[in-house]
Design an enzyme around this catalytic site. Structure first.
Site, PDB file in Angstrom:
ATOM      1  N   ASP A  17       0.899  -1.183  -0.131  1.00  0.00           N
ATOM      2  CA  ASP A  17       0.022   0.188   0.058  1.00  0.00           C
ATOM      3  C   ASP A  17       0.851   1.226  -0.017  1.00  0.00           C
ATOM      4  O   ASP A  17       0.405   2.266  -0.752  1.00  0.00           O
ATOM      5  CB  ASP A  17      -1.079  -0.011   1.311  1.00  0.00           C
ATOM      6  CG  ASP A  17      -2.271  -0.720   1.070  1.00  0.00           C
ATOM      7  OD1 ASP A  17      -2.288  -1.477   0.119  1.00  0.00           O
ATOM      8  OD2 ASP A  17      -2.887  -0.907   2.099  1.00  0.00           O
ATOM      9  N   GLY A  30      -2.440   3.388   3.771  1.00  0.00           N
ATOM     10  CA  GLY A  30      -3.334   3.478   2.867  1.00  0.00           C
ATOM     11  C   GLY A  30      -2.782   4.661   1.785  1.00  0.00           C
ATOM     12  O   GLY A  30      -3.953   5.351   1.661  1.00  0.00           O
ATOM     13  N   ASP A  70     -14.663  10.606   1.122  1.00  0.00           N
ATOM     14  CA  ASP A  70     -14.022   9.531   0.559  1.00  0.00           C
ATOM     15  C   ASP A  70     -14.643   7.986   0.868  1.00  0.00           C
ATOM     16  O   ASP A  70     -15.186   7.943   1.864  1.00  0.00           O
ATOM     17  CB  ASP A  70     -12.610   9.520   1.267  1.00  0.00           C
ATOM     18  CG  ASP A  70     -11.717   8.520   0.394  1.00  0.00           C
ATOM     19  OD1 ASP A  70     -10.629   9.014   0.056  1.00  0.00           O
ATOM     20  OD2 ASP A  70     -11.753   7.341   0.586  1.00  0.00           O
ATOM     21  N   HIS A 110     -13.341   5.457   2.073  1.00  0.00           N
ATOM     22  CA  HIS A 110     -12.730   4.755   2.935  1.00  0.00           C
ATOM     23  C   HIS A 110     -12.932   5.698   4.099  1.00  0.00           C
ATOM     24  O   HIS A 110     -13.182   7.003   4.223  1.00  0.00           O
ATOM     25  CB  HIS A 110     -11.230   4.654   2.662  1.00  0.00           C
ATOM     26  CG  HIS A 110     -11.058   3.824   1.482  1.00  0.00           C
ATOM     27  ND1 HIS A 110     -10.772   4.483   0.308  1.00  0.00           N
ATOM     28  CD2 HIS A 110     -10.816   2.435   1.452  1.00  0.00           C
ATOM     29  CE1 HIS A 110     -10.642   3.252  -0.738  1.00  0.00           C
ATOM     30  NE2 HIS A 110     -10.761   2.140  -0.195  1.00  0.00           N
ATOM     31  N   HIS A 111     -12.924   5.010   5.447  1.00  0.00           N
ATOM     32  CA  HIS A 111     -12.996   5.609   6.580  1.00  0.00           C
ATOM     33  C   HIS A 111     -11.817   6.690   6.931  1.00  0.00           C
ATOM     34  O   HIS A 111     -10.838   6.225   6.750  1.00  0.00           O
ATOM     35  CB  HIS A 111     -12.930   4.763   7.822  1.00  0.00           C
ATOM     36  CG  HIS A 111     -12.918   5.190   9.241  1.00  0.00           C
ATOM     37  ND1 HIS A 111     -12.201   4.595  10.068  1.00  0.00           N
ATOM     38  CD2 HIS A 111     -13.865   6.379   9.666  1.00  0.00           C
ATOM     39  CE1 HIS A 111     -12.596   5.483  11.292  1.00  0.00           C
ATOM     40  NE2 HIS A 111     -13.642   6.449  11.110  1.00  0.00           N
ATOM     41  N   ASP A 158     -13.141   8.254  -4.810  1.00  0.00           N
ATOM     42  CA  ASP A 158     -13.277   6.869  -4.982  1.00  0.00           C
ATOM     43  C   ASP A 158     -14.770   6.399  -4.551  1.00  0.00           C
ATOM     44  O   ASP A 158     -15.259   5.305  -4.643  1.00  0.00           O
ATOM     45  CB  ASP A 158     -12.411   5.921  -4.260  1.00  0.00           C
ATOM     46  CG  ASP A 158     -12.186   6.578  -2.975  1.00  0.00           C
ATOM     47  OD1 ASP A 158     -12.926   7.391  -2.160  1.00  0.00           O
ATOM     48  OD2 ASP A 158     -11.087   6.223  -2.119  1.00  0.00           O
TER      49      ASP A 158
END
Ligand code: V1D
Ligand code: CA
Length: 462
Positions: free
Chosen positions: A122, A172, A199, A201-202, A288
């Site tokens: 990542d 990430g 986003d 993601h969290h 995203d």
């Protein structure tokens, strides 16, 4: 510009070059001064061939913004890099030194550190990793200074928003947490900062950094099933100590559509903003969460995503607007360009991106449309019943807020640099005044803050 048939008609680029690319929408009540912070060097870096994070999406975004002539509606800044001292306002010295020293050529000498600092698929070591990080962090600090000095009402930095980085490690695709650095600066002058993260993601790194304070409220909308990266962000993460109830998480399932997302976003954000009364808002606009994203699994169209930015803007508060994730570069650039038009109150002309856009072929797949249809690609697993339960649980959490916490400015974080001597002096005066008035009622303090916000605009020049 007309929506012509690409196959039969020749484009007359000369004529098109003179055609208006947008129409200004005049708003009688709020005409914010917008600044745009972009260092083109940021787009030259490369995480590796198979890595989904492609910094060149930032160049594509900038080219769209310029081709639509949106630069006419903003103050443009070419920001400097963040210094080591600025980065260590949040990150540990060891970690920043590691980022500065390690390169793909010497990484074999750092095997233990690579493990310690969570370097892997990542977050690989790539050429210029430190320069890249200091460029995007520098851009956000520049944008933050414009807001603090009162010379911008809304500052845009599409290269920022790397919300996962932790104090001592990357996570990430994020090496430096520019958002935390920015909020630490905002806290020097703002009593309450609201952070909103759309986003997919969290926004775990930002949440974690401010988990114990009531001066920063973090709200993240994201996919959650306990496994999807980073695996956190369920309802029960609400903050601790003074920060209890000031972390809000909106866990969503695959495939959410435009209407459900917008309805939920507005129904949560309206009472939250009214109750918390932030004096500044930072919005991370990770792309995203769009339909068709290489790593995402929602069904949002560009206009729905942008509606969330428009709604937040409608509160008329100073605002930082940031990028974040986004792994289908042509959609990322369409989104952030369109959001730039929403922020600058213009309507973009034509259905297709201007013919003057370099790399226009990137948009060929969807016939050069600015708004390709991105919905209905993934089964919507968010039932009406589930979304209603999400809304109720969050409104229930907001009931604990009891209005905006009043702030003693003795609680400002330790010196974090990046502020001019002139600003320091103005802040000292504001803080002294705050001390004198600290026994006032909560309503009085809030009024005092309003007065100070006004005063600061004149006192702090960039
Ligand atoms: F697909 C990949 C190919 C190469 C390297 C990484 C990935 C990849 C895809 N998804 N990595 C992920 C996520 N990581 C994991 C962990 C690795 N496993 C062992 C579990 O699933 C990371 C996703 C990061 C998302 C970043 C972000 O969009 O939130 C962002 N926001 O601002 C900047 C980035
Ligand atoms: Ca999020």
């Amino acid at each position: 510009m007309s929506d012509w048939d690409e196959s039969t008609l020749q484009r007359d680029i000369k004529t098109e070059g003179h055609a208006p690319t947008y129409t200004k929408l005049y708003n009688a009540t709020y005409n914010p001064r917008v600044s745009y912070h972009y260092n083109p060097d940021v787009s030259k870096y490369h995480y590796g061939v198979r890595h989904p994070m492609k910094p060149f999406r930032l160049m594509l975004t900038d080219q769209l913004v310029i081709s639509y002539k949106l630069h006419e509606q903003m103050d443009l800044y070419y920001p400097r890099r963040a210094t080591k001292d600025e980065l260590t306002a949040f990150h540990s010295e060891d970690y920043v030194d590691f980022l500065r020293q390690v390169t793909p050529d010497n990484s074999s000498k750092y095997l233990e550190a690579l493990r310690e600092f969570n370097i892997g698929d990542d977050c690989p070591v790539f050429d210029g990793m430190y320069d890249y990080s200091s460029i995007y962090a520098g851009a956000l600090l520049d944008a933050t200074r414009k807001l603090i000095s009162g010379t911008s009402d809304i500052a845009i930095n599409w290269s920022g928003g790397l919300h996962h980085a932790k104090r001592t490690m990357p996570s990430g695709f994020c090496y430096v947490n520019d958002i935390v650095l920015s909020i630490l600066n905002l806290l020097r002058v703002h009593p309450r900062v609201l952070y909103i993260d759309i986003d997919i993601h969290h926004g775990d790194g930002v949440q974690e950094a401010f988990y114990t304070t009531d001066r920063v409220m973090t709200v993240s909308f994201h996919k959650y099933n306990g496994e999807f990266f980073p695996g956190t962000g369920n309802f029960d993460e609400i903050g601790v100590k003074k920060g209890k109830h000031y972390s809000v998480n909106v866990p969503l399932r695959d495939g959410i559509d435009d209407d459900s997302y917008i309805r939920l976003f507005k129904s949560v954000m309206e009472p939250l903003i009214t109750s918390f009364q932030p004096s500044v808002i930072v919005q991370q606009c990770g792309a995203d969460s769009l339909g068709g994203d290489r790593l995402g699994c929602f069904n949002l169209n560009i206009k729905a995503h942008a509606e969330c930015v428009k709604f937040v803007k409608s509160f008329g508060l100073p605002m930082l607007v940031l990028g974040g994730g986004g792994y289908t570069p042509r959609n990322v650039s369409r989104l952030w360009c369109y959001e730039t038009s929403v922020i600058t109150d213009v309507q973009l002309e034509g259905k297709q991106v201007p013919s003057s856009v370099p790399f226009r072929s990137y948009f060929a797949k969807e016939n050069y449309l600015l708004h390709p249809y991105l919905g209905e690609r993934i089964d919507n697993k968010n039932t009406k019943k589930y979304l209603e339960s999400v809304r109720i649980q969050i409104l229930e959490q907001l009931r604990f807020l009891n209005g905006a916490p009043s702030v003693s400015m003795s609680e400002i974080p330790p010196d974090i640099g990046g502020i001019t001597e002139e600003e320091e002096q103005a802040l000292r005066e504001l803080n002294e005044e705050m001390e004198v008035n600290k026994n006032r009622s909560e309503g009085g303090v809030r009024q005092l803050w309003d007065e100070k916000d006004e005063a600061r605009k004149g006192e702090l020049v960039d």
